[in-house]
Design a protein around this motif. Structure first.
Motif, PDB file in Angstrom:
ATOM      1  N   VAL A 195      94.291 -62.242  20.541  1.00 12.77           N
ATOM      2  CA  VAL A 195      93.590 -61.650  19.388  1.00 12.77           C
ATOM      3  C   VAL A 195      94.509 -61.616  18.161  1.00 12.77           C
ATOM      4  O   VAL A 195      94.120 -62.029  17.058  1.00 12.77           O
ATOM      5  N   VAL A 225      95.158 -65.202  16.811  1.00 11.01           N
ATOM      6  CA  VAL A 225      94.020 -65.739  16.058  1.00 11.01           C
ATOM      7  C   VAL A 225      93.932 -65.052  14.693  1.00 11.01           C
ATOM      8  O   VAL A 225      93.687 -65.705  13.670  1.00 11.01           O
ATOM      9  N   ARG A 242      94.106 -67.404  11.585  1.00 12.69           N
ATOM     10  CA  ARG A 242      92.842 -67.602  10.891  1.00 12.69           C
ATOM     11  C   ARG A 242      92.771 -66.821   9.583  1.00 12.69           C
ATOM     12  O   ARG A 242      92.215 -67.292   8.604  1.00 12.69           O
ATOM     13  N   HIS A 243      93.344 -65.631   9.607  1.00 15.53           N
ATOM     14  CA  HIS A 243      93.127 -64.762   8.448  1.00 15.53           C
ATOM     15  C   HIS A 243      94.362 -64.572   7.580  1.00 15.53           C
ATOM     16  O   HIS A 243      94.237 -64.292   6.397  1.00 15.53           O
ATOM     17  N   GLY A 264      86.662 -67.973  18.427  1.00 13.84           N
ATOM     18  CA  GLY A 264      85.675 -67.020  17.911  1.00 13.84           C
ATOM     19  C   GLY A 264      85.644 -65.740  18.724  1.00 13.84           C
ATOM     20  O   GLY A 264      85.515 -64.642  18.184  1.00 13.84           O
ATOM     21  N   LEU A 301      88.208 -64.569  20.426  1.00  8.73           N
ATOM     22  CA  LEU A 301      89.474 -63.843  20.207  1.00  8.73           C
ATOM     23  C   LEU A 301      89.567 -63.280  18.790  1.00  8.73           C
ATOM     24  O   LEU A 301      90.462 -62.504  18.478  1.00  8.73           O
ATOM     25  N   ASP A 302      88.642 -63.668  17.927  1.00  5.62           N
ATOM     26  CA  ASP A 302      88.674 -63.228  16.531  1.00  5.62           C
ATOM     27  C   ASP A 302      88.017 -61.852  16.379  1.00  5.62           C
ATOM     28  O   ASP A 302      87.133 -61.650  15.549  1.00  5.62           O
ATOM     29  N   VAL A 303      88.478 -60.919  17.202  1.00  2.00           N
ATOM     30  CA  VAL A 303      87.909 -59.568  17.214  1.00  2.00           C
ATOM     31  C   VAL A 303      88.097 -58.886  15.862  1.00  2.00           C
ATOM     32  O   VAL A 303      87.244 -58.126  15.403  1.00  2.00           O
ATOM     33  N   LEU A 304      89.229 -59.187  15.221  1.00  6.42           N
ATOM     34  CA  LEU A 304      89.557 -58.514  13.954  1.00  6.42           C
ATOM     35  C   LEU A 304      88.929 -59.213  12.754  1.00  6.42           C
ATOM     36  O   LEU A 304      89.138 -58.811  11.621  1.00  6.42           O
ATOM     37  N   GLY A 305      88.142 -60.264  13.005  1.00  2.00           N
ATOM     38  CA  GLY A 305      87.511 -60.988  11.900  1.00  2.00           C
ATOM     39  C   GLY A 305      86.038 -61.206  12.189  1.00  2.00           C
ATOM     40  O   GLY A 305      85.276 -60.262  12.338  1.00  2.00           O
ATOM     41  N   ASN A 306      85.681 -62.488  12.350  1.00  2.00           N
ATOM     42  CA  ASN A 306      84.288 -62.848  12.575  1.00  2.00           C
ATOM     43  C   ASN A 306      84.050 -63.033  14.080  1.00  2.00           C
ATOM     44  O   ASN A 306      84.018 -64.148  14.593  1.00  2.00           O
TER      45      ASN A 306
END
Lengths: 142, 142
Positions: free
Chosen positions: A128, A131, A135-136, B33, B35-40
């Motif tokens: 997590v 990513v 990603r961010h 997607g 693993l992107d808990v903190l985003g989308n």
């Protein structure tokens, strides 16, 4: 319930069926990193089932593309160097940590193993955060 | 290992891979997607774990009450309970690698069938990572 969730659930049950069959019939835990790692050093009488399992994993990739086309594919925008770095980390990490998503995440969590629970929370947590960073913060992989 | 055990391993690998494919685990975009808990966040892959663990947790209990597996002498289920530095550090490295490319060992191997260079490089690097561990094993603390 979105259709994607239903497919995920169905696929998950199939994974559950397969690891259950391995335990019931062969008495073993289906830990993919462990099975694969065992192929890298020769131990008499312990190789053929590992080879057969990995061949099955590859054969299943072809089978699922026939049943449900588009199941296997990577549309993310990264190259082979990223894949190589990831592979190194996953190979080294799973042997050091004695397991991956199948051995710790599915088999270990199913029997409420404390080691597997710690391992699963750790790799999920680091996944997590990774990513999030890529990603961010950096804006890397898709 | 008898012929039966080898056949079982092959089919377990095959069904496991079909499960991975149907569930979306062989599409790294979905893994990232998830693993992107903190985003989308895309929660669909949570259902893979629910399906797999749900099924196996029930049948695990029934199976290990038997005296022995069907096709072999005894069960070989890990029984360690110690939480070690290696378990946590290894899982952390694995989690980072998983978050970087979206492949864990099983989906990496199955995805080679797409002939995309990235899962092939991933698996090759995974082998290198596993071999690297053997070189460093003795030098690392327990």
């Amino acid at each position: 319930m979105p259709i994607e969730w239903l497919f995920a659930l169905m696929g998950g049950v199939l994974i559950g069926v397969s690891v259950t069959a391995m335990l019931w019939l062969n008495g073993r835990v289906t830990g993919i990193s462990g099975i694969f790692n065992g192929l890298l050093s020769y131990k008499k009488g312990d190789m053929s089932w590992r080879v057969a399992f990995v061949i099955g994993l590859v054969a299943g990739g072809f089978v699922v593309e026939v049943i449900h086309p588009g199941s296997v594919g990577n549309i993310l925008d990264y190259g082979w160097v990223t894949a190589a770095v990831a592979g190194l980390l996953v190979g080294f990490g799973t042997v050091l940590g004695s397991g991956c998503t199948s051995g710790h995440g599915v088999c270990g969590m199913s029997r409420l193993s404390p080691r597997s629970t710690v391992a699963t929370l750790t790799f999920m947590g680091f996944g997590v955060v990774t990513v999030y960073i890529f990603r961010h913060l950096i804006g890397g992989n898709g | 290992m008898s012929k039966k055990n080898i056949l079982v391993s092959f089919f377990v690998g095959l069904v496991f891979a079909v499960g991975l494919g149907l569930s979306g685990m062989t599409q790294p975009q979905k893994v990232i997607g998830f693993l992107d808990v903190l985003g989308n966040w895309d929660p669909s892959l949570a259902f893979v774990m629910i399906g797999a663990i749900g099924f196996h947790a029930i049948f695990y209990r029934i199976i290990v009450r038997q005296e022995a597996p069907l096709f072999t002498a005894r069960f070989m289920v890990p029984d360690r309970r110690d939480i070690t530095w290696r378990l946590v550090a290894g899982s952390a490295l694995f989690g980072i690698g998983w978050g970087v490319a979206g492949y864990c060992p099983g989906p990496g191997i199955t995805s080679m069938t797409s002939l995309d260079i990235r899962p092939i490089v991933f698996v090759a690097a995974m082998i290198v990572g596993m071999l690297l561990f053997r070189i460093m094993d003795k030098k690392l603390p327990d």
